[in-house]
Design an enzyme around this catalytic site. Sequence first.
Site, PDB file in Angstrom:
ATOM      1  N   GLU A 164      -4.034  23.152 -31.547  1.00 46.16           N
ATOM      2  CA  GLU A 164      -3.038  23.333 -32.610  1.00 46.16           C
ATOM      3  C   GLU A 164      -2.787  24.807 -32.948  1.00 46.16           C
ATOM      4  OE1 GLU A 164      -4.235  20.803 -35.873  1.00 46.16           O
ATOM      5  OE2 GLU A 164      -4.226  19.014 -34.615  1.00 46.16           O
ATOM      6  N   ASN A 205      -4.076  21.579 -26.704  1.00 46.26           N
ATOM      7  CA  ASN A 205      -3.914  20.280 -27.347  1.00 46.26           C
ATOM      8  C   ASN A 205      -3.166  20.451 -28.670  1.00 46.26           C
ATOM      9  OD1 ASN A 205      -4.669  17.376 -27.349  1.00 46.26           O
ATOM     10  ND2 ASN A 205      -5.803  17.902 -29.206  1.00 46.26           N
ATOM     11  N   HIS A 241       0.374  11.392 -32.254  1.00 48.08           N
ATOM     12  CA  HIS A 241       0.371  10.789 -33.587  1.00 48.08           C
ATOM     13  C   HIS A 241       1.826  10.524 -33.984  1.00 48.08           C
ATOM     14  CE1 HIS A 241      -3.884  11.470 -34.179  1.00 48.08           C
ATOM     15  NE2 HIS A 241      -3.744  12.761 -33.926  1.00 48.08           N
ATOM     16  N   GLU A 270      -4.719  11.591 -28.577  1.00 47.35           N
ATOM     17  CA  GLU A 270      -5.043  11.116 -29.926  1.00 47.35           C
ATOM     18  C   GLU A 270      -4.018  10.093 -30.413  1.00 47.35           C
ATOM     19  OE1 GLU A 270      -5.808  14.292 -32.720  1.00 47.35           O
ATOM     20  OE2 GLU A 270      -6.515  15.647 -31.157  1.00 47.35           O
ATOM     21  N   ASP A 272      -1.927   7.293 -32.006  1.00 49.10           N
ATOM     22  CA  ASP A 272      -1.825   6.196 -32.965  1.00 49.10           C
ATOM     23  C   ASP A 272      -0.393   6.161 -33.480  1.00 49.10           C
ATOM     24  OD1 ASP A 272      -1.809   8.320 -34.880  1.00 49.10           O
ATOM     25  OD2 ASP A 272      -3.925   8.031 -35.328  1.00 49.10           O
TER      26      ASP A 272
END
Length: 353
Positions: A164, A205, A241, A270, A272
């Site tokens: 990030e 990432n 996400h 990651e 979801d």
Amino acid sequence: MKHFRMPFVGLLSATLLFTGVSGVQTASAHEAPLRTLADRADLRIGTAVDMAALADDSTYRRRTAREFNSVTAENVMKWEVVEPTRGTYDWSGADALVRFARDRGQAVRGHTLVWHSQLPGWLTSGVADGTIDAAELRGILRKHISTEVKRYKGKIYQWDVVNEVFEEDGSLRNSIWLQKLGPSYIADAFRWAHAADPKAKLFLNDYNVEGINAKSTAYYDLAKRLRAEGVPVQGFGVQGHLAIQYGFPGNVEGNLARFAALGMQTAFTEVDVRMILPSDPEKSAKQATYFRGLLDACLGTRSCKSFTVWGYTDKYSWVPGVFAGQGAATLLDEEFGAKPAYAAVREGLAAGR
């Protein structure tokens, strides 16, 4: 989350595996687990692991072992956990996950070495009050990366090295790393990690980089430049996400393809898909299309080597604690019943590459 434009996504049937009189979906014990289907598709299917749940919840422990051939530490490899006091390390949680994975034939993703968040208080306070200057901070960062990567040398197949580092507009995040060390800390982190374990694949990432936009393009430009300089940036991690109240990201496969063209691996790290609660059949069906859309993009890209969900049951999801009024973001409900999203992922894996 960033608002994305919504391209056409064919509605997925998300056929229920089994439906009882209550309408709750459950997966048959006789169905092949996700990891079996993923093996056939030449893919690592992974989950982030809540170590407290793994210790205390036998159903969670059993399903984690059954469904996934890759695991990621949700928190126990982050700096604030492994070195809460300077020079005093706590590897208990990370070691436990690595042992669990080894005993069950699972690979391990390392998460994460350099991040602006979840740093130990001794580090942030020292930087803030000036007792840790730039030269010392650089040495501290090098020691942290080298110590952690060497500890798990040969046991981690992918590391999220730098996490990030860009804002939504493509500018570098104004973290303590950028403020004190300048942008060179990114290349340094990859070089140090590679020296500690030359065989692990090393990843950038971030979130909101699923499609082609200013942020993902900043990563592309960074990766292209660093690789041209010989820096071992070997992978691009797309967190994934998403939220159904926003559009599905555009041109996900095209985004993956441009990193592949640089000679890099890609991964969803990651995933979801949250929704505004309460959930209902229409929302669940839409959620299923989002999971399937990301998975199909991965399966359609040879460089995409792993697809990791950030938790697989709503019982332990991080989403409700961070996004007020939102949740139901994972493949299974709080009772470990399969949702249409689980069926969608099964169908996608079964279809293969």
